[in-house]
Write an enzyme that holds these catalytic residues in place. Structure first.
Site, mmCIF file in Angstrom:
data_model
loop_
_atom_site.group_PDB
_atom_site.id
_atom_site.type_symbol
_atom_site.label_atom_id
_atom_site.label_comp_id
_atom_site.label_asym_id
_atom_site.label_seq_id
_atom_site.Cartn_x
_atom_site.Cartn_y
_atom_site.Cartn_z
ATOM 1 N N ASP A 1 5.756 -10.987 -0.335
ATOM 2 C CA ASP A 1 6.103 -12.067 -1.268
ATOM 3 C C ASP A 1 7.043 -11.570 -2.355
ATOM 4 O O ASP A 1 6.644 -11.318 -3.492
ATOM 5 C CB ASP A 1 4.831 -12.637 -1.900
ATOM 6 C CG ASP A 1 3.962 -13.330 -0.865
ATOM 7 O OD1 ASP A 1 4.441 -13.526 0.270
ATOM 8 O OD2 ASP A 1 2.827 -13.662 -1.195
ATOM 9 N N ASP B 1 -0.922 -12.703 8.298
ATOM 10 C CA ASP B 1 -0.857 -12.685 6.833
ATOM 11 C C ASP B 1 -2.218 -12.281 6.238
ATOM 12 O O ASP B 1 -3.236 -12.295 6.924
ATOM 13 C CB ASP B 1 -0.463 -14.086 6.347
ATOM 14 C CG ASP B 1 0.104 -14.053 4.934
ATOM 15 O OD1 ASP B 1 0.347 -12.952 4.409
ATOM 16 O OD2 ASP B 1 0.293 -15.137 4.365
ATOM 17 N N GLU C 1 -4.863 -7.357 3.985
ATOM 18 C CA GLU C 1 -5.102 -6.087 3.240
ATOM 19 C C GLU C 1 -6.542 -5.616 3.241
ATOM 20 O O GLU C 1 -6.725 -4.417 2.980
ATOM 21 C CB GLU C 1 -4.592 -6.276 1.813
ATOM 22 C CG GLU C 1 -3.078 -6.387 1.742
ATOM 23 C CD GLU C 1 -2.499 -7.651 2.362
ATOM 24 O OE1 GLU C 1 -3.120 -8.714 2.224
ATOM 25 O OE2 GLU C 1 -1.446 -7.544 3.001
#
Ligand SMILES: *[C@@H]1O[C@H](CO)[C@@H](O)[C@H](O)[C@H]1NC(C)=O
Ligand SMILES: *[C@@H]1O[C@H](CO)[C@@H](O)[C@H](O)[C@H]1NC(C)=O
Length: 991
Positions: A666, A495, A498
């Site tokens: 999400d 997770d 980025e």
């Protein structure tokens, strides 16, 4: 311009965590306490940057096409595989958004029969003082000339160029004369921080891909796609987690049956005409922040650096384009372990092992299969011993494994830096990484310390590791191996990659004594951030609850506005960076891409973060996510030698599929996001990441019974099937509502029966580059009315899914492609052929709990009786469903292996063919499978059956023929196949 507001909903997936305050706010059905330990809260302003106006919205921005001179080609030289030329600036430099590069090299290569490469790079790369940049092959695979390229002279693509008025080129498809790519009339702009080039496109073009974005499947001709990996909760049309600068272009033509002439048919609206389509692919191998502007008659790229590195794939079908793209550029998708196709249950808010155990037990009580999936803490590789102790965990996981279930913890991308003044805050995982030079630096060589869930954090330096040999990969692998000794996980979920940081710049570098800190925004469920959102239509289905949620929402909003800072008085003073010759402005580049977060340094590690070896994040930002998957893949090979690593990653790039699957991030518990999940999945089919699924029932916001019911059924037909939920939203495990439990069991029963078909389809994707989830337009390429269909899809080549996507609906409209040319579709449930006309939109009855599924005539589907887990299913007897086509024939395949090894000692490949009232099974391979064949169902048997034989022996009983449904149902084969269904070849005949 939604982006910023979505920030607070960022991207957390962890529930249970260690010493961090955040974890104690978790609330679930069994843990509703909301306590809040007072720790330093990073001010919200820490994540705010200078105001910028994106160039595409800046009416005063320079138009590089007006200002810049373009280039002139000279010194054109033929080479063995194409040509090279020099390009020089055709007039005074414009320096529109950087410094013009006056001399470029053009290389054109016919790399294979169906692939053409066009590359433009600065002539003097590597000279001292040069800030020009070429993407290293070590980070992103570069397609090369095929060994047999010199003998494939029959390329369908042709490169032509012109200097009139400045350099331009065209890619022409020779077989049709169609111009696929055409820069005529658009100048080439090539600066150190800005490259622009543009191609004309035909009217009403059909482009697909160019992700990651929440958008319908067909991109349309009025969309700007921004590429800058962003931690943001799925805003529509903005840049989100991953970047794939690849598109598929499909063009339909009407064919004159007498002359054979093709006429471009951009507006065809009937499914019955004589149309054909040609598809090609375009891959731009560039990892910089960039934009792709789709406009009615053209497409334009604008990048913040790098080079032009284009690959044209001739197709002419989607299947050929996708296979060629994967085989040449990004690699074939990683094969997955068998268990990963089971159901995954997960949420942010399972607060300790006991809660997880209860969830596992509830699934059992309701008879819903699950491969449990659940995550870990804010500090990577370190469990909170109070709630997720190793001893208790070992017991739990050992039981889970005995049940044939699995555990997939979340691992965040950033690493906690302990408070140096607090000895009890020690975190040796950080120290070991620091000792290995495993983390990114500030420009002055000190550690770059940002902020994520655990507090102030550092960020692994994958780039320094790949390019300069520093230790991030080895350290990461060692930490995973060590952690696995305490927590026997089965795969990893990556997770925040980025890579996200909740403050601008290295905000933690001088603040470590404040650690741990609370993020500058409320977590879901904290005061001021209570979740009141519900799906569309909840006001109708649950008026009372909706009213009370509305009231809560309004009072939360007014409380927030009462304490909010006054709005800024000066509103539109934007920073505009003027290029300085020879200097790169990496934090605020002169050209402003339409990044969802605003400036490049917001909610992400800043572009000036520096790797070991001196390179900067500016040039590599979009690659963090794919390199952590690379690192994790190789780490898992060390944890589980010889086993296929199972990874689900958030940020991806071209090439991630060879290591990892992906989930849709999400999303929100809204009907709209259920619809978009189909397009997102189909795009990831084009990107070579077939292991895809979304957070079923929705992540952000509260779900409701009806949405969850429909969504649990839809996701059962995605390769990766997972339910996941945010902290403090209402619980959404499928057993929470009786109707959802029932609907889930129905869909899962189909999925688990079809696991052999799904596994075989996935294996074909892994071994050939074919796709798993498919758009109707790919399977039926000559029907122009399917070009934009993204409400129905194919699961492999044999199943079509037509889900209900609207609240309150009890029926759904669907087309049955190919029926005009004799295609037959069988309803999964009734097993009878559907009657539909070409292009006809049929209203299909679909009450809640029913998902329409169709078997394509001509298919043979291998099945197994569904068990409670994938392991149980895999041990059950085999079955076959054969559905005849117009000619009364069908075919199919079955792939069997041990379900987990990277390299197989033995495999088994079974081919099925049905023709002339006989079904043949013939196998090759040495994998020993001894499960018997229990049943065979044959759909579309036109006339009465009076006898059935297996290898010539009459089956005196155990079969029935239904003359109404035309189904021949053969059971009771177990005895005659007791040595194993596929140990010898067989033929089943009926008459
Ligand atoms: C564009 O320039 C004009 C004239 O200088 C100014 O009034 C306007 O505010 C500018 N627009 C933007 C978006 O900066
Ligand atoms: C460009 O081409 C010239 C020869 O024409 C060569 O010397 C130079 O190395 C090339 N530059 C790059 C970056 O390949």
């Amino acid at each position: 311009m939604a982006g910023r507001a979505a920030l607070a909903l960022g991207a957390f997936c962890v529930s249970i965590a260690s010493v961090c305050a955040q974890s104690s706010t978790s609330s679930s059905a069994t843990d509703s306490t909301t306590s809040y330990r007072a720790i330093f809260t990073v001010p919200a302003e820490a994540d705010a940057s200078v105001p910028l106006i994106p160039n595409i919205y800046d009416s005063n921005a320079t138009n590089a096409q007006d200002a810049c001179p373009g280039y002139t080609a000279s010194n054109v030289q033929r080479t063995a595989y194409g040509l090279t030329a020099s390009l020089s600036l055709a007039g005074p430099a414009c320096n529109a958004y950087g410094t013009d590069i006056d001399s470029l090299n053009l290389t054109v290569e016919y790399q294979s029969e169906d692939r053409l490469h066009v590359e433009i790079v600065p002539t003097y790369v590597g000279e001292s003082n040069s800030s020009w940049y070429i993407l290293p092959d070590a980070l992103v695979q570069k397609p090369t000339i095929d060994a047999d390229a010199n003998i494939t002279l029959d390329s369908d693509l042709n490169f032509v160029w012109s200097n009139d008025p400045t350099f331009s080129f065209q890619i022409i498809r020779q077989s049709t004369g169609d111009v696929l790519f055409d820069t005529t009339g658009a100048k080439l702009v090539f600066e150190n921080q800005f490259i622009e080039f543009s191609s004309a496109l035909p009217e009403n073009y059909n482009l697909y891909g160019l992700g990651e974005v929440i958008h319908g499947l067909r991109m349309g001709n009025n969309l700007t796609r921004t590429f800058w990996a962003a931690d943001v909760g799925d805003p529509i049309d903005y840049n989100i987690y991953g970047d794939h600068s690849f598109y598929l272009d499909t063009r339909y033509y009407e064919k004159n049956e007498t002359t054979g002439n093709l006429t471009y048919a951009p507006n065809a609206t009937d499914a019955t005409g004589s149309y054909v389509s040609y598809s090609h692919g375009v891959y731009m191998r560039n990892s910089h922040g960039q934009e792709v502007l789709m406009r009615p008659s053209n497409i334009t790229w604008r990048t913040l650096g790098g080079s032009i590195d284009l690959y044209f794939y001739a197709g002419p079908t989607q299947d050929k384009v996708t296979k060629a793209y994967q085989n040449s550029a990004i690699g074939l998708p990683a094969m997955q372990q068998y268990f990963t196709f089971g159901y995954h249950q997960c949420r942010w808010g399972y607060s300790n092992w006991t809660v997880v155990q209860q969830v596992v037990d509830e699934f059992k009580n309701f008879g819903i299969p699950t491969d449990i999936d659940y995550m870990n803490q804010y500090r990577d590789f370190d469990n909170d011993q109070g709630r997720f102790g190793y001893v208790e965990g070992a017991q739990f996981l050992s039981q889970l494994h005995q049940n044939g279930q699995h555990y997939i913890p979340i691992v965040d991308s950033a690493i906690y830096v302990p408070n140096p003044e607090n000895a009890s805050d020690a975190y040796p995982i950080f120290n070991r990484g620091n000792d290995s030079d495993a983390f990114m630096l500030n420009p002055d060589g000190s550690l770059y310390i940002g902020e994520v869930w655990p507090g102030y954090t550092v960020f692994p330096d994958w780039i320094g590791a790949v390019l300069n040999g520093t230790g991030a990969f080895d350290w990461w692998s060692n930490e995973m191996v060590t952690w696995h000794q305490n927590v026997s996980f089965d795969g990893i979920w990556i997770d925040m990659s980025e890579v996200s940081s909740f403050c601008v710049g290295s905000c933690g570098s001088n603040n470590l004594t404040l650690n741990p800190v609370h993020p500058g925004f409320g977590l879901p469920g904290e005061p001021g951030n209570v979740i009141y959102g519900y799906p569309e239509g909840f006001n109708v289905t649950n008026a009372t609850e909706y009213a009370s949620a509305q009231a809560g929402s309004s009072s939360q909003a007014s409380a927030a506005s009462a304490t909010a800072a006054p709005p800024p008085t000066t509103s539109t003073t934007y920073l505009r960076t003027t290029p300085t010759p020879g200097v790169r402005a990496i934090e605020y580049p002169p050209y402003v891409i339409n990044n969802v977060q605003g400036a490049l340094d917001v909610h992400a590690v800043s572009p000036n973060a520096t790797h070991h070896g001196g390179t900067q994040e500016y040039d590599y930002h979009n690659l963090f996510g794919t390199q952590i998957l690379n690192a994790t893949y190789h780490a898992l090979l060390n944890v589980f030698p010889g086993k296929r690593p199972f990874i689900i990653g958030r940020s991806t790039f071209a090439g991630s599929g060879k290591w990892s699957g992906h989930w849709g991030g999400d999303n929100t518990s809204l009907w709209a996001y259920m619809y978009f999940s189909i397009s997102q999945a189909l795009s990831f089919s084009l990107f070579g990441i077939p292991m895809f699924g979304v957070d079923t029932c929705g992540f952000n916001g509260n779900t409701d019974e009806e949405l969850c019911n429909r969504w649990m059924q839809l996701s059962a037909f995605f390769p990766f099937y997972r339910n996941h939920n945010t902290l403090s939203a209402i619980s959404q495990e499928p057993y929470r509502w009786a109707s959802v439990a029932e609907a889930t069991k129905t869909a899962m029963n189909i999925r688990y029966s079809l696991l052999p078909y799904i596994y075989t389809t996935f294996y074909l994707a892994h071994s050939t580059g074919s796709t798993v989830m498919r758009a109707l337009s790919w399977e039926f390429p000559n029907d122009p009315t399917l070009a934009a269909v993204d409400t129905q899809f194919m699961f492999g080549d044999s199943l079509m899914i037509t889900p209900v996507l609207a609240q309150g609906a009890t029926s759904v409209g669907g087309v049955f492609p190919g029926v005009g040319s004799g295609e037959i579709w069988y309803d999964w449930y009734s097993q009878t052929a559907v009657s539909a006309g070409p292009g006809e939109n049929i209203t299909i009855d679909a009450p809640l709990g029913h998902i329409p599924v169709y078997v394509r005539g001509g298919s043979v589907l291998p099945t197994q009786e569904p068990g409670y887990t994938t392991r149980d299913s895999r041990a059950n007897p085999w079955g076959l469903i054969a559905a005849t086509n117009m000619e009364g024939s069908a075919s199919g395949q079955l792939y069997i292996d041990d379900g987990e090894s990277v390299v197989q000692n033995a495999t088994l490949w079974v081919e099925f063919s049905l023709t002339n009232s006989a079904l043949y099974a013939s196998a090759r391979g040495l994998y020993n499978d001894t499960k018997p064949l229990a049943n065979i169902t044959i759909l579309g048997v036109p006339s009465n059956v009076t006898s059935v034989t297996l290898n010539g022996a009459t089956l005196s009983s155990g079969w029935t023929y239904n003359s109404t449904s035309k189904v021949l149902d053969i059971k009771g084969l177990t005895n005659s196949t007791s040595a194993g269904a596929w140990v010898s070849d067989w033929v089943l005949k009926w008459m």
